[in-house]
Motif scaffolding. Structure first.
Motif, mmCIF file in Angstrom:
data_model
loop_
_atom_site.group_PDB
_atom_site.id
_atom_site.type_symbol
_atom_site.label_atom_id
_atom_site.label_comp_id
_atom_site.label_asym_id
_atom_site.label_seq_id
_atom_site.Cartn_x
_atom_site.Cartn_y
_atom_site.Cartn_z
ATOM 1 N N ARG A 283 6.776 17.060 -28.936
ATOM 2 C CA ARG A 283 5.672 17.590 -29.728
ATOM 3 C C ARG A 283 5.135 18.853 -29.064
ATOM 4 N NH1 ARG A 283 3.178 11.592 -29.554
ATOM 5 N NH2 ARG A 283 4.764 10.582 -30.838
ATOM 6 N N ALA A 284 5.192 19.955 -29.792
ATOM 7 C CA ALA A 284 4.821 21.246 -29.220
ATOM 8 C C ALA A 284 3.339 21.300 -28.862
ATOM 9 C CB ALA A 284 5.172 22.361 -30.203
ATOM 10 N N ASP A 285 2.471 20.739 -29.713
ATOM 11 C CA ASP A 285 1.038 20.809 -29.429
ATOM 12 C C ASP A 285 0.681 19.999 -28.191
ATOM 13 O OD1 ASP A 285 1.716 18.477 -30.644
ATOM 14 O OD2 ASP A 285 0.023 18.407 -32.048
ATOM 15 N N THR A 286 1.363 18.865 -27.977
ATOM 16 C CA THR A 286 1.113 18.076 -26.768
ATOM 17 C C THR A 286 1.610 18.817 -25.535
ATOM 18 O OG1 THR A 286 1.352 16.045 -28.054
ATOM 19 C CG2 THR A 286 1.474 15.847 -25.677
ATOM 20 N N ALA A 287 2.801 19.426 -25.634
ATOM 21 C CA ALA A 287 3.334 20.177 -24.493
ATOM 22 C C ALA A 287 2.427 21.350 -24.149
ATOM 23 C CB ALA A 287 4.744 20.651 -24.806
ATOM 24 N N ALA A 288 1.822 21.984 -25.158
ATOM 25 C CA ALA A 288 0.935 23.112 -24.892
ATOM 26 C C ALA A 288 -0.309 22.686 -24.108
ATOM 27 C CB ALA A 288 0.524 23.768 -26.211
ATOM 28 N N MET A 289 -0.750 21.440 -24.322
ATOM 29 C CA MET A 289 -1.935 20.952 -23.603
ATOM 30 C C MET A 289 -1.661 20.754 -22.118
ATOM 31 S SD MET A 289 -4.439 20.748 -25.746
ATOM 32 C CE MET A 289 -5.603 19.684 -24.913
ATOM 33 N N LEU A 290 -0.389 20.681 -21.728
ATOM 34 C CA LEU A 290 -0.043 20.495 -20.319
ATOM 35 C C LEU A 290 -0.171 21.777 -19.513
ATOM 36 C CD1 LEU A 290 3.076 18.142 -20.550
ATOM 37 C CD2 LEU A 290 0.915 17.620 -19.419
ATOM 38 N N GLU A 291 -0.204 22.913 -20.182
ATOM 39 C CA GLU A 291 -0.269 24.180 -19.475
ATOM 40 C C GLU A 291 -1.577 24.289 -18.703
ATOM 41 O OE1 GLU A 291 0.295 27.317 -22.222
ATOM 42 O OE2 GLU A 291 2.292 26.654 -22.873
ATOM 43 N N GLY A 292 -1.449 24.650 -17.438
ATOM 44 C CA GLY A 292 -2.615 24.787 -16.582
ATOM 45 C C GLY A 292 -2.995 23.536 -15.838
ATOM 46 N N LEU A 293 -2.375 22.398 -16.143
ATOM 47 C CA LEU A 293 -2.636 21.149 -15.429
ATOM 48 C C LEU A 293 -1.541 20.916 -14.397
ATOM 49 C CD1 LEU A 293 -3.686 18.787 -18.381
ATOM 50 C CD2 LEU A 293 -5.197 19.862 -16.708
ATOM 51 N N GLU A 294 -1.933 20.547 -13.198
ATOM 52 C CA GLU A 294 -0.951 20.279 -12.144
ATOM 53 C C GLU A 294 -0.201 18.989 -12.469
ATOM 54 O OE1 GLU A 294 -0.677 19.650 -7.292
ATOM 55 O OE2 GLU A 294 -2.629 19.799 -8.290
ATOM 56 N N GLN A 295 1.130 19.030 -12.326
ATOM 57 C CA GLN A 295 1.967 17.877 -12.650
ATOM 58 C C GLN A 295 2.669 17.376 -11.401
ATOM 59 O OE1 GLN A 295 4.362 18.157 -16.251
ATOM 60 N NE2 GLN A 295 3.302 20.057 -16.815
ATOM 61 N N LEU A 296 2.747 16.065 -11.278
ATOM 62 C CA LEU A 296 3.428 15.427 -10.156
ATOM 63 C C LEU A 296 4.916 15.336 -10.452
ATOM 64 C CD1 LEU A 296 2.795 13.894 -7.441
ATOM 65 C CD2 LEU A 296 2.918 11.799 -8.787
ATOM 66 N N PRO A 297 5.784 15.833 -9.575
ATOM 67 C CA PRO A 297 7.230 15.729 -9.831
ATOM 68 C C PRO A 297 7.654 14.267 -9.930
ATOM 69 C CG PRO A 297 6.776 17.282 -8.060
ATOM 70 C CD PRO A 297 5.503 16.564 -8.324
ATOM 71 N N PRO A 298 8.556 13.956 -10.860
ATOM 72 C CA PRO A 298 8.983 12.552 -10.998
ATOM 73 C C PRO A 298 9.901 12.122 -9.868
ATOM 74 C CG PRO A 298 10.219 13.952 -12.491
ATOM 75 C CD PRO A 298 9.198 14.835 -11.846
ATOM 76 N N ALA A 299 9.964 10.823 -9.661
ATOM 77 C CA ALA A 299 10.914 10.249 -8.704
ATOM 78 C C ALA A 299 12.226 9.971 -9.424
ATOM 79 C CB ALA A 299 10.353 8.972 -8.096
ATOM 80 N N GLN A 300 13.343 10.193 -8.740
ATOM 81 C CA GLN A 300 14.661 9.951 -9.302
ATOM 82 C C GLN A 300 15.158 8.589 -8.816
ATOM 83 O OE1 GLN A 300 15.988 11.914 -11.605
ATOM 84 N NE2 GLN A 300 14.229 13.307 -11.419
ATOM 85 N N ILE A 301 15.348 7.661 -9.753
ATOM 86 C CA ILE A 301 15.780 6.300 -9.447
ATOM 87 C C ILE A 301 17.242 6.158 -9.863
ATOM 88 C CG2 ILE A 301 15.340 3.847 -9.783
ATOM 89 C CD1 ILE A 301 13.051 5.287 -8.441
ATOM 90 N N GLY A 302 18.099 5.810 -8.930
ATOM 91 C CA GLY A 302 19.504 5.601 -9.240
ATOM 92 C C GLY A 302 19.727 4.228 -9.837
#
Length: 903
Positions: A70-89
């Motif tokens: 969803r483009a409008d939801t993705a736009a709301m993420l701009e400017g907010l710090e995001q935690l990198p995800p963990a990679q689980i094998g």
């Protein structure tokens, strides 16, 4: 009328409230954005709130957000710090999940965790995301999260019945109820459908499927109603908690719940039925209470049983029932209404005139105590005979006991007069009057209010006759003694009344303390039980002593059927049919219920959190106590404790068995690895030497050549067996690394057929693999091993000339490969057992093998992230179906060359 009891806060309750507030202050705050379905805007609203807090100076951290394209939801993420995800094998793949350890290390003030009901990938610290959130809250970190109504555990069945779709990911209601804030995000169904059609919820192909299934307008309207009702219930709990915390006594008319008053008057069943109809019309909950005052305690058993039957009727009609204890019924009813925030009290209309002119009808008393509560009076039932508000005493009520108590009270006053007569020269008349008042108090404590009234009157008469001038006459020489008599009479009556009330309250308090002590002792006894027999013994003993009843605990056997204890056999043994019904339906049956009420025993299922653990059969000495709500509540508490104890013992046994199985499996794998390694080298030498003998120059004589070839064949068989053992040990130890490549299934099938040419020589093999079958990612060597094992089994267990079919197909997101034959197949009930180690199709057979082939097949297929299962083939034989994930193969370059570019 006695005033209401002191409403000062309970010190213990205040201490518990302070301690609870301290725990809340040390814990992070949870805000849940709650909606009826996907697409209502929960994530968008959560991000909007986070951006607003960021503008106010706070630093929210985005832990995990699912935009779903969803483009409008993705736009709301701009400017907010995001935690990198963990990679689980997991099974050769790398899955992105929320990094809990990184979040705890960062310790942000606020973190955003989308989709609270999400299931984490295997290998994560917690299986569920809501458990990650709990750990963050315990660390003092505030959390914003989202959840849909279909993911609440208590509503999962209801939503599944509405939509026809059961979601597997759920959140316990305790997590939802414990949230500090719940924000409802709601939009009308038509607007949501418009968003879905516009591609704002899912992409267009997925949106079209959703509109035909889950996102039908009727479904969305029903889900919206569930979400609104669940939010309203949550808000009602918040209102009640706030009222208790702030000690608010007045009723807030935020809900329309009703309270029906039940008493010993005839026709109260009409009040109960009328309240049930009114609650149904208003769509609200309702309660029914009976207040047991000291006067009502002296009712005959017939009248008391009629009250209990009326309460049972109210419970059957959906009411929450209670038996209250109090000196004055009106005050107890008002206290209950205020405690539960019930805004309307329903009671029967007083008919006729009261026996005493100063007696105020119950409705007027309640109105005087609580003018803020609405009163609803119900008229008499059609055809009911008119009668006084206070029923006439029945002959049974005029028992001899009150007369005996009155006689004892009168005799006590006369004895006091005789004993005080010699003391007249030494004591003032006021002191002698105190002796009479002391007798009145003692009589009230021991014999009750009526006897104290008799003692008061006789004491005043004796004081006048024996001690006031002129003595031995009721004449009074000084008019001031008339005031003395009046004061003495009033003080005696008031003292007797108050003392009798305190005696009743002390009796109630002692009864409640005894209940609490018995429950504590029962819980302590069960906490030390480690075997089912100990739980059964403790439950039988405690229920027998507490309720004066014979109790029998029935627990299920391996076939999930209840077993009759040996000690319970006899003429008075419980009916296993009724007990099994109660066990299967998790509902009480027998005495005092609507299911087989003629049974002399009461059957109560022991419902534990996971499942029903047994049935408690009770034969009471007095059958009427089954109808008392207070007794039933205590019995239900006993049953719940016993059920939890049985479940705990069961899981102790399961854990011990699992530990034994783990250790057994570990020892077996160690032995397999050791044997396979130690035997592999000599067997390889034996195979080489036996082959050399068959090819020796000059050739061996015919007889010796046959022996050499036989030796070579057996050596090959032993070598294959040891190879299977070694492969099984390597697979289970996780030492095998898959060489995954995108390949064609027909190549692996062709290689397997070439390797198995010898055993398949006498069989007809057909293959059916579409020419346009997509590429599949697998380890060619291991998959060929799976096919070889299946083909060898098919050749081994079918007669020569039988048909063996190999077919490939697509099933959703899976590629399927089926190996079928027309042999005898697998015996019913052994379909899963065949995949266990050392399990053979025929336990006693001349066919070679130790039963590792199918176990190796399952281990290899599951290492690829797939599944293998058995099914009956169309020809009646065995059919083994391999399912591998399709995935997305890489794009292949276009090798077509345009004609004009040829040299």
């Amino acid at each position: 009328m006695i005033p209401n009891e002191d409403r000062r806060p309970d010190p213990d309750a205040l201490l518990a409230q302070v301690q609870d507030q301290e725990r809340k202050n040390a814990r992070g705050r949870l805000r849940i954005y709650f909606g009826a379905s996907a697409g209502v805007g929960k994530t968008y609203a959560m991000l909007a709130a986070a951006r607003k807090l960021q503008a106010e100076g706070r630093a929210p951290l985005v832990g995990v957000i699912e935009t779903h394209g969803r483009a409008d939801t993705a736009a709301m993420l701009e400017g907010l710090e995001q935690l990198p995800p963990a990679q689980i094998g997991y099974r050769g793949k790398s899955l992105a999940e929320f990094d809990l350890d990184a979040a705890l290390a960062r310790r942000p003030e606020l973190i955003l965790i989308d989709e609270l009901a999400h299931s984490n990938a295997p290998g994560s610290r917690h299986p569920k995301r809501w458990q990650d959130v709990e750990e963050l809250l315990d660390a003092g970190i505030d959390v914003f999260s989202t959840v849909n109504v279909q993911h609440l555990e208590s509503l999962n069945d209801a939503v599944g019945g509405i939509t026809g779709i059961r979601v597997a990911e759920t959140v316990p209601d305790t997590v939802f109820d414990a949230a500090d804030e719940v924000v409802l995000v709601d939009i009308p169904a038509d607007e949501l459908l418009a968003r879905l059609k516009g591609g704002k919820v899912y992409r267009v192909p997925q949106a079209e499927r959703a509109a035909r299934n889950f996102f039908r307008k009727g479904n969305l309207i029903a889900l919206r109603e569930l979400a609104l009702r669940r939010t309203a219930d949550r808000i009602e709990d918040d209102v009640r908690a706030y009222r208790v915390e702030q000690s608010i006594d007045t009723v807030w008319k935020t809900a329309g719940a009703l309270l029906a008053c039940v008493g010993p008057q005839p026709g109260d069943e009409h009040v109960v039925r009328a309240t049930a109809r009114l609650a149904g019309q208003l769509g609200v909950d309702w309660h029914a209470v009976y207040v047991e005052t000291p006067r009502l305690q002296r009712l005959p058993s017939g009248r008391r049983e009629s009250v209990l039957l009326t309460l049972k009727l109210a419970q059957d009609l959906g009411a929450r029932t209670a038996v209250l204890a109090g000196a004055e019924a009106g005050a107890a009813i008002v206290d209950y209404a205020r405690e539960h925030n019930l805004s309307k009290i329903v009671l029967g209309r007083a008919r006729g005139r009261t026996a005493w002119p100063w007696r105020v009808p119950q409705g007027r008393r309640i109105a005087a105590i609580a003018p803020d509560i609405d009163l609803v009076e119900v008229g008499a039932a059609p055809g009911a005979p008119p009668s006084a508000a206070r029923p006439a005493a029945t002959p049974a009520f005029r028992s001899r006991r009150p007369w005996i108590a009155g006689a004892i009270a009168a005799a006590s006053s006369l004895a006091t007069a005789l004993l005080a007569t010699p003391l007249l020269p030494y004591l003032d008349l006021a002191n002698i009057a105190m002796l009479f008042l002391l007798v009145v108090v003692l009589v009230a404590v021991r014999l009750g209010r009526a006897a104290s009234v008799v003692a008061t009157c006789v004491s005043v008469a004796c004081f006048d006759f024996f001690f006031v001038q002129p003595r031995f006459s009721f004449a009074v020489s000084d008019l001031q003694y008339v005031v003395t008599f009046g004061v003495m009479l009033a003080v005696g009556l008031i003292t007797g009344h108050l003392t009798a009330g305190l005696r009743f309250q002390a009796h109630v308090a002692a009864h409640r303390e005894r209940r609490s002590r018995v429950l504590y002792e029962f819980a302590r006894e069960l906490s030390g039980a480690l075997q089912t027999e100990q739980v059964v013994e403790a439950t039988r003993d405690f229920i027998g002593r507490t309720f004066r009843a014979r109790a029998i605990l029935l627990v299920p056997g391996p076939d999930d059927r209840l077993q009759m204890p040996a000690a319970a056999a006899g003429a008075d043994a419980p009916d296993l049919g009724i007990a099994q019904w109660a066990y299967d339906h998790a509902e009480s049956a027998g005495l005092g219920t609507d299911t087989l009420p003629a049974s002399p025993l009461f059957y109560l299922p022991l419902v534990a959190p996971m499942r029903t653990r047994g049935v408690l059969a009770i034969a009471p000495e007095q059958q009427r106590w089954i109808l008392i709500p207070e007794q039933r509540e205590q019995l239900d508490t006993f049953a719940a404790l016993a059920a939890i104890a049985l479940e705990r013992v069961h899981y102790i046994d399961v854990a011990q068995a699992a530990l034994v199985n783990i250790e057994t499996e570990r020892l077996r794998n160690s032995l397999l690895a050791a044997l396979s390694h130690d035997l592999r080298t000599p067997l390889t030498l034996l195979v080489g030497l036996s082959e050399s003998l068959t090819r020796a120059k000059p050739a061996l004589p015919p007889a010796q050549l046959v022996l050499a070839e036989g030796l070579h064949d057996e050596a090959l068989r032993m070598s294959a067996l040891v190879a299977n053992l070694l492969d099984m040990a390597r697979l289970q130890s996780g030492q095998v690394k898959l060489n995954l490549e995108w390949q064609a299934l027909e190549e692996a099938v062709g290689t397997a057929l070439r390797l198995c040419a010898a055993p398949l020589a006498g069989h007809r093999v057909t293959t059916a693999i579409p020419a346009d079958f997509p590429l599949v990612r697998f380890d060619a060597v291991l998959l060929e091993r799976v096919l070889c094992n299946l083909l060898e089994n098919a050749a081994k267990y079918t007669p020569p000339g039988s048909a063996i079919d190999i077919a490939a197909g697509l099933h959703g997101a899976w590629a399927t490969l089926t190996v079928s034959d027309n042999g005898p197949g697998v015996a019913p009930g052994r379909e899963e057992e065949m995949f266990d180690k050392f399990t053979r199709g025929e336990s006693e057979s001349a066919r070679t093998g130790v039963g590792l082939g199918l176990a190796i097949c399952r281990a290899i297929v599951e290492a690829h992230g797939g599944r293998i299962r058995y099914a009956r083939s169309a020809q009646g034989g065995a059919s083994f179906i391999i399912m591998l994930p399709l995935g997305q193969p890489p794009a292949t370059p276009d090798l077509d060359i345009e004609p004009d570019k040829l040299p």
